[in-house]
Write a protein that holds these residues in place. Sequence first.
Motif, mmCIF file in Angstrom:
data_model
loop_
_atom_site.group_PDB
_atom_site.id
_atom_site.type_symbol
_atom_site.label_atom_id
_atom_site.label_comp_id
_atom_site.label_asym_id
_atom_site.label_seq_id
_atom_site.Cartn_x
_atom_site.Cartn_y
_atom_site.Cartn_z
ATOM 1 N N GLN A 1 1.581 9.485 9.487
ATOM 2 C CA GLN A 1 1.809 8.033 9.422
ATOM 3 C C GLN A 1 1.720 7.510 7.994
ATOM 4 N N ARG A 2 0.734 8.009 7.235
ATOM 5 C CA ARG A 2 0.547 7.535 5.865
ATOM 6 C C ARG A 2 1.744 7.930 4.980
ATOM 7 N N ILE A 3 2.196 9.172 5.132
ATOM 8 C CA ILE A 3 3.320 9.647 4.307
ATOM 9 C C ILE A 3 4.613 8.915 4.686
ATOM 10 N N ASP B 1 -0.874 4.918 1.131
ATOM 11 C CA ASP B 1 -1.056 3.921 2.173
ATOM 12 C C ASP B 1 -0.535 2.544 1.747
ATOM 13 N N MET B 2 -0.469 2.318 0.428
ATOM 14 C CA MET B 2 0.117 1.071 -0.086
ATOM 15 C C MET B 2 1.631 1.260 -0.232
ATOM 16 N N TYR B 3 2.265 1.812 0.762
ATOM 17 C CA TYR B 3 3.724 2.015 0.798
ATOM 18 C C TYR B 3 4.226 2.786 -0.426
ATOM 19 N N THR C 1 4.562 -1.303 -7.003
ATOM 20 C CA THR C 1 4.484 -1.398 -5.538
ATOM 21 C C THR C 1 5.649 -2.222 -5.007
ATOM 22 N N ILE C 2 5.890 -2.153 -3.710
ATOM 23 C CA ILE C 2 6.886 -3.066 -3.154
ATOM 24 C C ILE C 2 6.235 -4.444 -2.987
ATOM 25 N N LYS D 1 -4.358 -5.834 -3.952
ATOM 26 C CA LYS D 1 -4.911 -4.481 -3.874
ATOM 27 C C LYS D 1 -4.564 -3.661 -5.118
ATOM 28 N N SER D 2 -3.297 -3.793 -5.555
ATOM 29 C CA SER D 2 -2.876 -2.943 -6.666
ATOM 30 C C SER D 2 -3.476 -3.416 -7.991
ATOM 31 N N VAL D 3 -3.636 -4.729 -8.166
ATOM 32 C CA VAL D 3 -4.279 -5.214 -9.394
ATOM 33 C C VAL D 3 -5.725 -4.715 -9.431
ATOM 34 N N GLU D 4 -6.395 -4.824 -8.310
ATOM 35 C CA GLU D 4 -7.798 -4.390 -8.263
ATOM 36 C C GLU D 4 -7.925 -2.883 -8.504
#
Lengths: 431, 438
Positions: free
Chosen positions: A352-354, B82-84, B107-108, B122-125
């Motif tokens: 799921q993560r990938i 997990d952050m796409y 990131t998107i 999230k990405s800035v942190e």
Amino acid sequence: MQIIENNKIKEKVYTEKLNNGLMVMVIPKKVRKKYIIWGTKFGSIDNKFVLSGESTPTVVPDGIAHYLEHKMFEQENGRNSLDVLSSLGVNANAYTTNNHTAYLFECTDCFYEALDEFMNYIQNPYFTDENVEKERGIIGQEIMMYEDYPDWALYMNAIKCMYHKNEVSIDVAGTKETIAEINKEKLYKIYRAFYRPDNMVMIIAGNFEPEEIIEEIKKRMKMTESQQTVKRIYENEPETIVSKKIERQMDISMPCFIVGYKDNDLESNKVKKSIAIDIIGNIILGRSARLFQKLYEKGKILSEPSWNYEFAETYAHVLIQGQTNYVDDVIAEISFEVERVKKEGIKEEDFQRIKKKIYGEMVKDYNEVATIANGFVANYVRGINSFDYFEEFESIHKTYVEKVLRDVLQEEKKVISVIKPNTNIMASKNK
Amino acid sequence: MVITINQCQTDKMSSKTSFEIKQGIKVHVIHTDLYKTNLICVMLTLPLMKETVTKNALLPFMLRRGTKNFSDQYVINQELEDMYGASFDCGVDKIGDNQVLKFYIDTINNEYTFSKENILKKSVELILDIVFNPIMENGLFKEEFLNIEKENLKQVIESKIDAKDAYAFNNCITAMYGEEGFGLYKYGYIEDIDAITAEDLTEHYNKLIQNCKIDILLSGNFYQDEIVSIFERNENVKQLRPRIENYILNNEFTEKKQKVDNVQVIEEKMDVSQGKLVIGMDVLSNMENLQATALVYNAILGDGANSLLFQNVREKESLAYTAKSSFIKQKLNIFIRCGIQVENYDKAVEVIKKQLENIKAGNFTEEQIKNAKAYLISGIKAVEEEQDTEVVFYIGQEISKTDISFEEYIQKIENVSKAEIMELAKHIEINTIYFLRD
């Protein structure tokens, strides 16, 4: 005109087949950059074909598609279209691959002036003995430049290990010997055979009204429907590989390798399969994978090897490429991990993560007009619409990915290409 | 903590705002809706010095290994996946006499996530955590990480021979500047790696992070207010002290060059199919509008398909596939680079010198000037349409303390005359000819 919409990335593509058979696709985007690419399904693999009205096949020298690409810019008025386009301030270029050739330009201003020149030169080739001769030295240097790229040598060797006869093993630029056979008659012949509207596709991306731009294209379109047909002849490739391993030396700092898997199943859904192989690559050796961690902590790899499923209508293979001082260990560990995952399966949580990661990467591909349009061309010549990836993505399940892993990554279809550093010591002196 | 915004600049075209969160620490927000992605960069700018270049280069390798909140790189990587598929990378750049440690995350946009998640925050942190909150053991960088990363840095330095054209280019620069400032290799030197201990590196990092120039650039479809509130609450930012930026300013006013007495001619041998020729030149002028004039001169000489090098070395003489030149504005140098057959060395040098003479003598047309300007201007306009290029452009401006808008920049190029180009040409001299051959 047909409209295909993708709600996930909020993009639309308008398609229209012109009367002469040319497929035109418009991707409107609210940006200042404008991009057009005109591609033909003719690349280095198309070296043997029968023209309608002829009984014997024509065989052309290796590298001719690329040579033609260089020569297309030459104009009867003595000017070079690349110079003309550059002087308008647009960024013009062209490229040749295994299965297609494409001409393009990108600009912020002067789009229609540039379009005049662009559509004019592609429809009016002008080859003379002199201008064909002049290019031999330039392309000769281009070939030599590639010879100094370790990645290119590594790739060509992997391909040669996999294929007995398949045309994919022909170098796109040819060799100094094969380009010596190219002349203006041969260039005109392949131009007429493959630069036919029904063998081509045009993609336009940027701030356009689809109807308007298609009208502008029609105004400048001189090509008529072609009466000629071409039957391409490709060699029958055996299912086996040629040799398990090939190795050579170059002046490089660290050995590099490709592990390749030949995929003989050319009838399957390659879009879906390519997503599955992307997932497999991440599971086995991505930056969060167990094996990556193990090899990294032992100092055996510095960055994750790349995984790529390369395919056209006549061939398909997986290429895993990396750099390491421990080539044999790393390759053995990859094979071991492939077998382990085949046996134990993929963890649902990792899957799921990938998948989420791959989705994000697919979205990122829709940032720039050039990336989008080039993607559409490369896919079109393989019978694919770029949006198909999003459709197929939805239908990817873990069991399917595990099946692809078992079917494609087979030990007897595996080849290894390695380049090791030269052992001699570099000499250096002042002149 | 409350951030008071000292607006340094507001540029209407690209809607960029910059503000200082503490002295020496700037945040630049580039608001744009052209992309589906957000790009966040943290840049640490340091003067290039032989004593510190290697230690500095080792830091990005160490920092990406883990933070106090994400214990190792595999945990960080899982978070990124997990952050796409946010991509994180770091590296080292050389801008003039400065070494720039850069960290970026791509990131998107929140709107393309499955359920409108706030991955911007999230990405800035995450990136602030990586740069300012590294994992430590008894107050020091972890020994086990350090040992591996020292080996990795060695391999990165050794790999400079792999790309032969870049290798030749670097060697030419070092031949001109020696082993100091701009002449240093950005990743440092193998012989200086072994001696680095966890104590040294930790002490070096702690000092550096409280004293270096810090720039944080954010590009995407968001506004300053959103960013300010993330920074105000961030614990890592609270720990940073105001500082007096210690770095080297390079621009047309700071660079003073002298003509070399003899042109250096250097030849090096390697197992190459094609010879790589690099000619390094000094721009010895302090004329008005120097940057723009040098850019136009360079475009006429070797930037683009209409340039003299492309037309003569490639198209007319068929000597090369690549034949180009580039202007390094921070150091006032122009470098010519060609890939040629080894036997054609003399011929290529002769043809190149002929082009330099041609510009001096004014043997170029108004048409060529117009082409060169059109080429440059379209390049400038494209900057705002490529997220990473725009970020790189602004960091370049920030470091050289130039603050001109895209319109002004274009205007300066439009204003360059033929007489000015000829005048500048008189003050451009070859410093070094470097050739890598078999």
